[in-house]
Design a protein around this motif. Structure first.
Motif, PDB file in Angstrom:
ATOM      1  N   ASN A 472       1.100  -0.968   0.126  1.00 51.08           N
ATOM      2  CA  ASN A 472       0.119  -0.012  -0.229  1.00 51.08           C
ATOM      3  C   ASN A 472       0.781   1.131  -0.013  1.00 51.08           C
ATOM      4  OD1 ASN A 472      -2.498   1.137  -0.012  1.00 51.08           O
ATOM      5  ND2 ASN A 472      -2.233   1.805   2.221  1.00 51.08           N
ATOM      6  N   VAL A 483      -3.101  -4.682  -3.368  1.00 53.16           N
ATOM      7  CA  VAL A 483      -3.951  -3.808  -2.438  1.00 53.16           C
ATOM      8  C   VAL A 483      -5.191  -3.701  -2.749  1.00 53.16           C
ATOM      9  CG1 VAL A 483      -4.456  -1.528  -1.756  1.00 53.16           C
ATOM     10  CG2 VAL A 483      -2.082  -2.297  -1.798  1.00 53.16           C
ATOM     11  N   GLU A 484      -5.788  -3.805  -4.039  1.00 56.69           N
ATOM     12  CA  GLU A 484      -7.222  -3.840  -4.669  1.00 56.69           C
ATOM     13  C   GLU A 484      -7.878  -5.336  -4.067  1.00 56.69           C
ATOM     14  OE1 GLU A 484      -7.424  -3.109  -8.795  1.00 56.69           O
ATOM     15  OE2 GLU A 484      -6.734  -0.722  -8.352  1.00 56.69           O
ATOM     16  N   ARG A 487      -8.591  -5.235  -0.384  1.00 56.05           N
ATOM     17  CA  ARG A 487      -9.609  -4.424  -0.160  1.00 56.05           C
ATOM     18  C   ARG A 487     -11.143  -5.117  -0.459  1.00 56.05           C
ATOM     19  NH1 ARG A 487      -6.939   1.199  -1.961  1.00 56.05           N
ATOM     20  NH2 ARG A 487      -6.235   2.010  -0.068  1.00 56.05           N
ATOM     21  N   GLY A 491     -11.525  -5.896   3.131  1.00 50.60           N
ATOM     22  CA  GLY A 491     -12.629  -4.792   3.381  1.00 50.60           C
ATOM     23  C   GLY A 491     -11.397  -3.344   3.639  1.00 50.60           C
ATOM     24  N   GLU A 492     -10.227  -3.856   4.263  1.00 51.97           N
ATOM     25  CA  GLU A 492      -9.458  -2.773   4.575  1.00 51.97           C
ATOM     26  C   GLU A 492      -7.937  -3.192   4.527  1.00 51.97           C
ATOM     27  OE1 GLU A 492     -10.190  -1.591   8.602  1.00 51.97           O
ATOM     28  OE2 GLU A 492      -9.731  -3.494   9.518  1.00 51.97           O
ATOM     29  N   VAL A 493      -7.180  -2.156   4.450  1.00 49.37           N
ATOM     30  CA  VAL A 493      -5.506  -2.463   4.705  1.00 49.37           C
ATOM     31  C   VAL A 493      -4.942  -1.954   5.815  1.00 49.37           C
ATOM     32  CG1 VAL A 493      -3.385  -2.327   3.193  1.00 49.37           C
ATOM     33  CG2 VAL A 493      -5.548  -2.490   2.087  1.00 49.37           C
TER      34      VAL A 493
END
Length: 762
Positions: A472, A483-484, A487, A491-493
Motif C-alpha cells: 500500500n 491492495v485492490e 480491499r 475490506g481494509e488494509v
C-alpha cells in the motif's frame, strides 16, 4: 506588460514587430544576446523571441534592447487572446490598390513603348498619376522599414525592395521627362528579357504588387500553420461551476479556480482543470488534446485532465493543478518552445542572412559599374542592377526551418505526439533500434491477481493482509493489484512501518511487529531462503504462462506466492510490425523474469528480449547498444525508465507515465495506442525531409538567381515575381505536413479536430 524584474532562470516570451526577413530575426537575436545573463532565440516565422534569463534582467530592458535595434517588442502574456489576422487584411488593402493602378499602368506603359505612334500629349503625366499611389502608399511598409533600418545603420529585405522601387521610379521619371525621344520599341522578346526600353514604372509597380502578394500569402500561411496550436490552446473551458462549502453551485471564470476547489462537470462540459474525481462515473473524450478517439471511463479516485470533455454522467472533481500548472498548459508551452528551436543548418542560414543585404547592395553597385565600364547603355546597366536588388531574398532562408517545425509540432499535437525540439527530429531520423519497456508500455500496466498460493501453516488472509499492508506504500502496479484484492476480500488494509523500496527487487516493511518482504524470488532467496519445492514448481509454471510472480515472506518464513497478469496492449503487435516496416530493430527491455518476458514479447511480435534488468541497468543496456553502432530510441513510462530515456539518442515517454519519465524524454506520446510510436518516427522523418527541401531551395534559388540577374538575363519584373514566389514555395512546402496522416486514424477524431479549428478561426 509586466514591468518587473524577472526571476533568475526565468523565461520570457516577446512578440517582435517589424521583422521582414531572416536578417531581421538574426539582428534581434544578436542584440538580445549581448545582454548579460540573456540567452535568446528569435523565430522569424512565429515572430516571437524566447528569452532565457540566467539572472535578474528587467523585461523593460529586453524591450528597450529590441527597440534600439529598430523593431518593436512586447511581452507575451500567457492568457492573451488570439488577435484576428489584421495583418493579412492590411496587406490585402494595399494589394488591391496596387492592382487597380498597377495593371493599367503596365498595359499602358508597354503599349506606348511598343507603339510610339500611340503616344499622346501628356502621356507621361498619366503614367505618373498611376504610379504615385503604388510606389508611395502601397509600398510604404517597405520604405518605412528601410528608413527604420537605415537609422540604426542596418539593412533588411525591405531595404532592397525600397531601393529597387525608388531607383526604378526615379530613373523612369528622368527618362520620360528628360529622354523621352530615346524610348524605342524593343519587341516582345525584349519585354521578357528586359523591361520596356529604359522606362521601369511597370517594374516599380510590378515589384510592389508581387512583394505585397507574397507578404499577404506568407502572413496567411503563418496563420494557417499555427492553427493546430491555437486549437490546442483554446480547447480549455472558459468558466466552471464550483461547489461552495454548503454544496451550493455558482459559476465563475476558470481563471478564478483554485487548487482544492470542487467543481461540477456535466455531459458535454469541457473539464476546466486537472483534478481527481470525487463522485460520479463518466466517459471522457480526450481526442481534442491527444488524438485518442476512444473514450475512457472514469470514476471516483481517477484523475482527469483539463481540455478533455465529459460525454455522459455527472462528475464532482477536486482541482489539483490550475492555470499554467495544468497538463494542457504545459503541453502548449512545450509546442511553443519546439517551434522556437533551430537546427544547426538553420543557424548557419541565419548567419548568412545577417550579411546578405550588404553583400547584395555591393553586388548591385558592382553590377551597375561593370556594365557601364563595359560600354553598355545606361538603361541596360540600371536594369541589371535593379534585377540584382529585387531578386535577392533571404526570407526563404529564415522560413525554411521554423515554418516546418510550426506545422509539424501542431500536427503532432493533434495526433498525440509532442515534439520537444529540433534535436528530437534529427535523432528520430538517425535511429535504427527501438527499445520498448514492458510494463505500462507494451502492456496496459494494469495488473490483476490471477492466482494465490500459500505455504504450509499460513492462511490466505494472513498472507494477503501482510502483503497488502506493505504494498500500500508502493506506487508499483503489482502493489496496486494486491491492495485492490485485499480491499475486495478483507475490506481494509493495515498500516506498515519502516517501509523500504528495494530497487528492482520488491518492497519491505514491518506489519504487526513482523518483518515482511514482498518481491521477486531473488529477494526471497536473499532474505529468507529458497521456496519450498512445490511452490517453486508452481512459480515456474506460472511464469512460463506469462504471469508475473511475487513471493511473500513473513517473519523470516515463506508465506505465499502470487501470480499477476498484465495484458499486452491490443495495438502492440501492429506498432511493432510498422516499426519493422520502417527498417527499425525492436528490443523489449524489462526487469521481469525471462519466461514472462518471452511470452509478452512473442505476443507483441518482438524477437529480442533483455530481461531481469534492474532500473539502474536499463541505462547501461542503452549505453551498451550505442557503441555497437546503434542509434537507439527508448520508449518507456515509469520512474525507473527515466535514466534509460535520458541515455537514449531519442527518448519517447507515454504521458500516462510519471513526470520524471516525461522530463527525461524528447518526444511525449499522449496516446495509449502504441501506433503513435511509429507515427512519431514517420512524422519526424517527414519534417526533416521538408526542412532539408526548404533549405536546398532557399540556398539554390539565391545561388542561381543572383548571377543570372547580374548577367542581365532577368527582367527586374520577373525577378520580383521569383523573389515573392520563393518564400511562398517554402511556406507552402511546409504546409504539406498538415496532411500527414497516422495509419488507421479514425474519422471521428479528425472531425472533432476540424470542428475545433473551425471554432477557433471563426
Amino acid at each position: 506588460m509586466t514591468d518587473v524584474t524577472a526571476a533568475p532562470a526565468a523565461s520570457v516570451d516577446l512578440a517582435i514587430g517589424g521583422m521582414t526577413c531572416a536578417a531581421c530575426a538574426a539582428r534581434v537575436e544578436r542584440k538580445l544576446n549581448k545582454l548579460d545573463g540573456v540567452t535568446a532565440t528569435v523565430n522569424y516565422a512565429t515572430e516571437h523571441a524566447t528569452v532565457v534569463l540566467a539572472g535578474p534582467v528587467p523585461v523593460q530592458q529586453l524591450i528597450a534592447q529590441v527597440e534600439g535595434a529598430g523593431y518593436q517588442a512586447r511581452e507575451v502574456i500567457r492568457d492573451d487572446a488570439e488577435s484576428p489576422p489584421d495583418r493579412v487584411r492590411a496587406w490585402w488593402r494595399r494589394l488591391v490598390v496596387a492592382l487597380l493602378a498597377g495593371v493599367p499602368l503596365a498595359d499602358l506603359s508597354i503599349t506606348l513603348i511598343l507603339v510610339p505612334s500611340l503616344r499622346f500629349p501628356g502621356w507621361q503625366w498619366v503614367l505618373l498619376a498611376l504610379t504615385v499611389p503604388v510606389v508611395t502608399w502601397c509600398a510604404w511598409p517597405f520604405h518605412q522599414q528601410a528608413l527604420r533600418a537605415a537609422r540604426h545603420g542596418t539593412g533588411s529585405m525591405d531595404t532592397l525592395v525600397s531601393l529597387g522601387v525608388i531607383a526604378a521610379s526615379g530613373w523612369s521619371i528622368y527618362t520620360m521627362f528628360g529622354r523621352s525621344a530615346d524610348l524605342h520599341s524593343v519587341g516582345v522578346w525584349g519585354l521578357i528579357l528586359q523591361p520596356a526600353g529604359s522606362m521601369y514604372l511597370d517594374v516599380a509597380a510590378g515589384v510592389t504588387i508581387f512583394v505585397l502578394a507574397g507578404r499577404m500569402f506568407e502572413a496567411r500561411a503563418k496563420h494557417t500553420a499555427g492553427r493546430a496550436l491555437r486549437a490546442l490552446a483554446q480547447i480549455g473551458a472558459r468558466d466552471v461551476v464550483v461547489l461552495d462549502e454548503d454544496s451550493a453551485e455558482r459559476r465563475i471564470p476558470v481563471s478564478g479556480l483554485r487548487r482544492g476547489d470542487r467543481f461540477v462537470v456535466r455531459p458535454g462540459d469541457t473539464i476546466a482543470t486537472d483534478g481527481i474525481v470525487e463522485t460520479g462515473v463518466c466517459a471522457i473524450d480526450a481526442s481534442a488534446m491527444t488524438g485518442e478517439s476512444r473514450p475512457a471511463e472514469v470514476a471516483a479516485g481517477d484523475t482527469v485532465a483539463a481540455g478533455t470533455m465529459a460525454l455522459g454522467g455527472r462528475l464532482v472533481v477536486r482541482a489539483e493543478r490550475v492555470g499554467a500548472d495544468t497538463q494542457l498548459a504545459h503541453l502548449v508551452r512545450l509546442v511553443e518552445r519546439a517551434q522556437s528551436d533551430k537546427a544547426a543548418v538553420q543557424r548557419l542560414a541565419d548567419r548568412i542572412a545577417a550579411v546578405f543585404v550588404p553583400v547584395v547592395l555591393v553586388l548591385a553597385v558592382l553590377t551597375l559599374a561593370g556594365w557601364l565600364l563595359g560600354g553598355a547603355p545606361a538603361e541596360r546597366a540600371v536594369s541589371c542592377a535593379l534585377a540584382v536588388l529585387i531578386i535577392a531574398c533571404p526570407c526563404a532562408l529564415g522560413l525554411a526551418t521554423p515554418t516546418a517545425l510550426l506545422v509539424a509540432s501542431g500536427r503532432g499535437a493533434q495526433l498525440g505526439v509532442f515534439i520537444k525540439g529540433h534535436q528530437a527530429l534529427e535523432s528520430a531520423k538517425a535511429i535504427d533500434t527501438v527499445v520498448l519497456d514492458k510494463t505500462g508500455t507494451l502492456t496496459t500496466g494494469t495488473m490483476s491477481v490471477t492466482a494465490f498460493e500459500v505455504a504450509d501453516g499460513v492462511t490466505r488472509t494472513e498472507a494477503l493482509a501482510a502483503a497488502a499492508a506493505v504494498e500500500n506504500a508502493s506506487e508499483h502496479g503489482v502493489g496496486r493489484a494486491i491492495v485492490e484484492l485485499a480491499r475486495a476480500e478483507l475490506g481494509e488494509v493495515g498500516e506498515v512501518e519502516e517501509f523500504r523500496a528495494l530497487s528492482g527487487l520488491g518492497v519491505s516493511g514491518r506489519v504487526g511487529g513482523r518483518q515482511v518482504f514482498v518481491g521477486s524470488a531473488r529477494l526471497l532467496l536473499a532474505e529468507v531462503g529458497a521456496l519450498p519445492p512445490a511452490l517453486d514448481a508452481m512459480r515456474e509454471r506460472w511464469e512460463a504462462g506469462g504471469n508475473t510472480v511475487v513471493t511473500v515472506a513473513i517473519g523470516g518464513e515463506v508465506g505465499a506466492v502470487i501470480a499477476l497478469a498484465d495484458g499486452v496492449r491490443p495495438s502492440a503487435g501492429g506498432a511493432v510490425a510498422e516499426l519493422r516496416a520502417l527498417g527499425l530493430r525492436t528490443v523489449m527491455l524489462t526487469g521481469d523474469n525471462e519466461a514472462t518476458a518471452r511470452v509478452v514479447a512473442a505476443e507483441a511480435g518482438i524477437d529480442e528480449v533483455i530481461a531481469e534488468v534492474l532500473p539502474a541497468g536499463k541505462a547501461s543496456v542503452i549505453a551498451r547498444l550505442r557503441p555497437e553502432g546503434r542509434s537507439v530510441a527508448m520508449v518507456g513510462d515509469g520512474i525507473n525508465d527515466g535514466p534509460a530515456l535520458a541515455a537514449a539518442d531519442l527518448g519517447m515517454a507515454l504521458v500516462s507515465g510519471t513526470d520524471v519519465a516525461v522530463g527525461a524524454c524528447d518526444l511525449i506520446l499522449m496516446r495509449t495506442d502504441l501506433s503513435v510510436v511509429p507515427a512519431a518516427v514517420r512524422l519526424a522523418r517527414a519534417t526533416l525531409r521538408t526542412i532539408r527541401g526548404n533549405l536546398c531551395w532557399a540556398f539554390g534559388y539565391n545561388i542561381a538567381a543572383l548571377p543570372l540577374a547580374a548577367a542581365g538575363l532577368l527582367n527586374p519584373l520577373i525577378a520580383g515575381a521569383a523573389m515573392a514566389l520563393s518564400s511562398l514555395f517554402v511556406v507552402s512546402n511546409s504546409l504539406r505536413l498538415r496532411r500527414f496522416e497516422q495509419p488507421n486514424s479514425l474519422p471521428q477524431t479528425e472531425d472533432r479536430l476540424r470542428a475545433i479549428v473551425s471554432v477557433v478561426d471563426n
